[in-house]
Design a protein around this motif. Sequence first.
Motif, mmCIF file in Angstrom:
data_model
loop_
_atom_site.group_PDB
_atom_site.id
_atom_site.type_symbol
_atom_site.label_atom_id
_atom_site.label_comp_id
_atom_site.label_asym_id
_atom_site.label_seq_id
_atom_site.Cartn_x
_atom_site.Cartn_y
_atom_site.Cartn_z
ATOM 1 N N LEU A 185 0.819 -1.211 0.000
ATOM 2 C CA LEU A 185 0.000 0.000 0.000
ATOM 3 C C LEU A 185 0.855 1.264 0.000
ATOM 4 O O LEU A 185 0.496 2.250 -0.628
ATOM 5 N N ALA A 186 1.969 1.200 0.742
ATOM 6 C CA ALA A 186 2.825 2.376 0.857
ATOM 7 C C ALA A 186 4.184 1.953 1.377
ATOM 8 O O ALA A 186 4.295 0.988 2.136
ATOM 9 N N GLU A 187 5.205 2.696 0.992
ATOM 10 C CA GLU A 187 6.509 2.490 1.608
ATOM 11 C C GLU A 187 6.537 3.283 2.906
ATOM 12 O O GLU A 187 6.179 4.459 2.937
ATOM 13 N N VAL A 188 6.959 2.628 3.986
ATOM 14 C CA VAL A 188 6.978 3.268 5.304
ATOM 15 C C VAL A 188 8.377 3.239 5.923
ATOM 16 O O VAL A 188 8.532 3.450 7.130
ATOM 17 N N THR A 189 9.379 3.023 5.088
ATOM 18 C CA THR A 189 10.762 2.941 5.566
ATOM 19 C C THR A 189 11.142 4.167 6.386
ATOM 20 O O THR A 189 11.747 4.048 7.453
ATOM 21 N N ASP A 190 10.797 5.334 5.900
ATOM 22 C CA ASP A 190 11.216 6.573 6.547
ATOM 23 C C ASP A 190 10.189 7.126 7.532
ATOM 24 O O ASP A 190 10.358 8.228 8.042
ATOM 25 N N ASP A 191 9.146 6.377 7.805
ATOM 26 C CA ASP A 191 8.097 6.805 8.731
ATOM 27 C C ASP A 191 8.395 6.216 10.110
ATOM 28 O O ASP A 191 8.241 5.014 10.334
ATOM 29 N N GLU A 192 8.825 7.071 11.016
ATOM 30 C CA GLU A 192 9.226 6.636 12.371
ATOM 31 C C GLU A 192 8.132 5.847 13.095
ATOM 32 O O GLU A 192 8.429 5.034 13.960
ATOM 33 N N ARG A 193 6.880 6.074 12.736
ATOM 34 C CA ARG A 193 5.782 5.384 13.422
ATOM 35 C C ARG A 193 5.822 3.876 13.196
ATOM 36 O O ARG A 193 5.204 3.126 13.947
ATOM 37 N N PHE A 194 6.564 3.422 12.173
ATOM 38 C CA PHE A 194 6.600 2.004 11.837
ATOM 39 C C PHE A 194 7.880 1.312 12.302
ATOM 40 O O PHE A 194 8.171 0.204 11.875
ATOM 41 N N THR A 195 8.627 1.938 13.187
ATOM 42 C CA THR A 195 9.779 1.262 13.794
ATOM 43 C C THR A 195 9.265 0.408 14.952
ATOM 44 O O THR A 195 8.248 0.735 15.574
ATOM 45 N N GLY A 196 9.957 -0.692 15.217
ATOM 46 C CA GLY A 196 9.512 -1.601 16.270
ATOM 47 C C GLY A 196 9.345 -0.928 17.618
ATOM 48 O O GLY A 196 8.352 -1.144 18.309
ATOM 49 N N GLY A 197 10.302 -0.096 17.994
ATOM 50 C CA GLY A 197 10.229 0.587 19.280
ATOM 51 C C GLY A 197 9.020 1.491 19.407
ATOM 52 O O GLY A 197 8.386 1.576 20.456
ATOM 53 N N ARG A 198 8.663 2.165 18.334
ATOM 54 C CA ARG A 198 7.478 3.038 18.335
ATOM 55 C C ARG A 198 6.192 2.219 18.342
ATOM 56 O O ARG A 198 5.235 2.559 19.025
ATOM 57 N N LEU A 199 6.159 1.155 17.541
ATOM 58 C CA LEU A 199 4.960 0.323 17.494
ATOM 59 C C LEU A 199 4.662 -0.314 18.848
ATOM 60 O O LEU A 199 3.508 -0.496 19.216
ATOM 61 N N ALA A 200 5.696 -0.646 19.592
ATOM 62 C CA ALA A 200 5.506 -1.257 20.908
ATOM 63 C C ALA A 200 4.853 -0.283 21.895
ATOM 64 O O ALA A 200 4.279 -0.714 22.890
ATOM 65 N N LEU A 201 4.912 1.008 21.596
ATOM 66 C CA LEU A 201 4.373 2.023 22.502
ATOM 67 C C LEU A 201 2.947 2.461 22.192
ATOM 68 O O LEU A 201 2.284 3.027 23.054
ATOM 69 N N ILE A 202 2.478 2.233 20.966
ATOM 70 C CA ILE A 202 1.185 2.817 20.608
ATOM 71 C C ILE A 202 0.023 2.007 21.164
ATOM 72 O O ILE A 202 0.127 0.813 21.421
#
Length: 179
Positions: free
Chosen positions: A147-164
Amino acid sequence: MVVVDKKFGKYVHPEVERKFLLATIPPDTTFHADITDHYIPNTTFRLRRMQTEHEVTFKFAQKLRVHPHDTRVILHTNFYISEAEYVFLASTLPSHRLEKRRFRFHGGTIPMAIDQFQGHLEGLVIAEVDFGPNGDPSSLTMSSFSLAEVTDDERFTGGRLALITRPQVTTLLDEFNIK
């Protein structure tokens, strides 16, 4: 080619990654592992339990960026630990937990890991391609099922995902029209 400064240590493994958001698991995949990650707050450390059909592996890892704002080049160091060490660290260190089921995609020329997130992240599916230190990330075009490239989107890093939270996941999925 990624050149690693000796200050990062001799056991570091450079990874050059790209990530893509998917609506669902594509065909031509096989189960690889169930993964539980514990991200240690205010550090670059992650504790991992990885269970395949044949074995369970425990790792304590550090993930560093070569440049603070470059999400594509990661220096990754793994320490393989025993189950007792994993249990001790998981029960004593504060952490943010993330669970996912990993699949391997076999339909392309470049190997791809596809993570289907569990628990409060249910509905989130991310494909990740690791090009290694000598790979060319520009050689990959976005797949038809991405659907989209999210490489540069900080929201899709493991550490961030664990917090949401679940409401934040719903908002994130709605942003990309994922139901």
